[in-house]
Design a protein around this motif. Structure first.
Motif, mmCIF file in Angstrom:
data_model
loop_
_atom_site.group_PDB
_atom_site.id
_atom_site.type_symbol
_atom_site.label_atom_id
_atom_site.label_comp_id
_atom_site.label_asym_id
_atom_site.label_seq_id
_atom_site.Cartn_x
_atom_site.Cartn_y
_atom_site.Cartn_z
ATOM 1 N N GLY A 13 0.794 -1.218 0.000
ATOM 2 C CA GLY A 13 0.000 0.000 0.000
ATOM 3 C C GLY A 13 0.830 1.272 0.000
ATOM 4 N N SER A 14 1.889 1.330 0.822
ATOM 5 C CA SER A 14 2.684 2.555 0.910
ATOM 6 C C SER A 14 3.446 2.816 -0.383
ATOM 7 N N CYS A 15 3.964 1.761 -1.035
ATOM 8 C CA CYS A 15 4.669 1.940 -2.302
ATOM 9 C C CYS A 15 3.699 2.340 -3.411
ATOM 10 N N SER A 19 3.567 6.150 -5.806
ATOM 11 C CA SER A 19 3.950 5.914 -7.190
ATOM 12 C C SER A 19 2.712 5.833 -8.066
ATOM 13 N N VAL A 20 2.932 5.793 -9.370
ATOM 14 C CA VAL A 20 1.823 5.664 -10.322
ATOM 15 C C VAL A 20 2.149 4.531 -11.287
ATOM 16 N N ALA A 21 1.098 3.919 -11.866
ATOM 17 C CA ALA A 21 1.296 2.815 -12.798
ATOM 18 C C ALA A 21 2.089 3.284 -14.010
ATOM 19 N N TRP A 22 2.908 2.380 -14.544
ATOM 20 C CA TRP A 22 3.788 2.753 -15.652
ATOM 21 C C TRP A 22 4.044 1.537 -16.518
ATOM 22 N N ARG A 68 12.436 7.993 -11.782
ATOM 23 C CA ARG A 68 12.740 6.938 -10.809
ATOM 24 C C ARG A 68 11.544 6.007 -10.703
ATOM 25 N N PHE A 69 11.823 4.701 -10.542
ATOM 26 C CA PHE A 69 10.770 3.702 -10.594
ATOM 27 C C PHE A 69 10.952 2.655 -9.511
ATOM 28 N N LYS A 83 6.105 4.224 -11.458
ATOM 29 C CA LYS A 83 6.914 5.444 -11.444
ATOM 30 C C LYS A 83 6.749 6.157 -10.112
ATOM 31 N N VAL A 84 7.891 6.484 -9.483
ATOM 32 C CA VAL A 84 7.878 7.173 -8.195
ATOM 33 C C VAL A 84 7.418 8.607 -8.381
ATOM 34 N N ILE A 85 6.547 9.054 -7.490
ATOM 35 C CA ILE A 85 6.102 10.446 -7.496
ATOM 36 C C ILE A 85 7.116 11.258 -6.714
#
Length: 317
Positions: A13-15, A19-22, A68-69, A83-85
């Motif tokens: 959940g925290s990750c 982040s967003v789907a990529w 960053r991913f 993809k990291v926000i």
């Protein structure tokens, strides 16, 4: 669409929240042209994902960061990624204003703007001389380890790497990485980029002995063309010292690093950020020599330690 189809599973959940789907595109193929992941940090204990940085590449050399991913391997060379926000940079009380770009007279520097334009267009060979000119302008106004200066120093190192100047790129990366670590922190994206750049440059040289041979040739050219206290010669010789140390040539390493410390002290001062880096490298070489060196290395170790503790060290080379 269920959570698995949206790319949430198998991330925790925290990750997922950060982040967003990529969907992966343009992997670096057999020619090394495309995109490639570098680095490995911030491992999540819950889902096992880790953060890696995606770079556009040419001949497997990282040119520009594409984000960053969070990555989870799924077997073989396959993986799932999000993809990291990235959190926007905000001013922190007490942080130097230049860390967030508050030097408009430098940001308006035509050389810097032209360099950025070429870099974004994936023309590192065109960008490099403009970054070098912009760096000269910044160092005339700001300290060597000012956040604004360090950003351009890093870009110069990356430009040298991207144009195949591996030895001089290593020298810049080794100088700027400790400074980035101290100013921004070990996990900052700029610090990670420097570490990844140094790793990439070393992979291209083929190991410590090849690296030392390359840097020895570079220092020979520097010595013929530059003053003994020229920053480039000092920087390249210090990198040679580190490469010699990695190859087990302790006495020769200490000799090269000692020369860099003496000349940097004379050229910049004992407390200059660059001199501090060279002194730290020499201390490390001394520690290695004392712990693992041969008997014939010990006189060099003792001489270097006297140099590091002697405030009146010779500066008239």
């Amino acid at each position: 669409m269920n959570e698995e189809r949206r790319g949430v599973y198998p991330f925790c959940g925290s990750c997922t929240a950060s982040s967003v789907a990529w969907r992966v595109t343009d992997p670096a193929g057999a020619t090394g042209i495309g995109r490639r992941f570098y680095g490995h940090s911030d491992i999540c204990e819950d889902c096992g994902s880790s953060v890696r940085t995606l770079y556009t590449t040419f001949l497997w050399i990282p040119l520009a960061k594409a984000g960053r991913f969070r990555i989870i391997p799924t077997g073989g060379r396959t993986y799932v990624a999000r993809k990291v926000i990235d959190t926007p940079v905000v001013a922190v009380p007490g942080e130097p204003a230049s860390a967030i770009g508050a030097h408009p007279e430098l940001e308006r520097d035509p050389s810097y703007r032209q360099a950025e334009s070429y870099w974004e267009a994936k023309e590192p060979g065109q960008a490099l001389p403009f970054y070098q000119s912009a760096l000269t302008q910044r160092e005339n106004v700001l300290a060597a380890d000012d956040p604004a200066t360090l950003r351009v120093r890093l870009r110069v190192a990356q430009g040298l790497l991207a144009t195949g100047n591996y030895g001089r790129a290593i020298a810049w990366f080794e100088l700027v990485t400790p400074q980035l670590t101290r100013v921004f922190g070990a996990q900052h994206e700029l610090t990670r980029a420097a570490i990844e750049g140094a790793t990439g440059a070393r992979l291209m040289t083929g190991g410590p002995r090849s690296e030392a041979s390359l840097l020895s040739d570079i220092v020979a050219v520097d010595t013929s063309n530059l003053d003994a206290r020229d920053p480039q010669l000092i920087r390249d010789r210090a990198a040679l010292g580190r490469a010699l140390l990695a190859g087990g040539q302790i006495a020769q390493s200490i000799e090269a690093l000692s020369a860099s410390v003496v000349d940097a002290t004379a050229a910049f001062g004992a407390d200059h950020p660059d001199t501090v880096v060279y002194k730290a490298a020499l201390r490390e070489a001394c520690d290695v020599g004392a712990a693992r060196g041969r008997k014939r290395d010990l006189p060099a170790v003792e001489a270097a330690r006297r140099l590091l503790t002697d405030e009146g060290a010779p500066t008239d080379r």
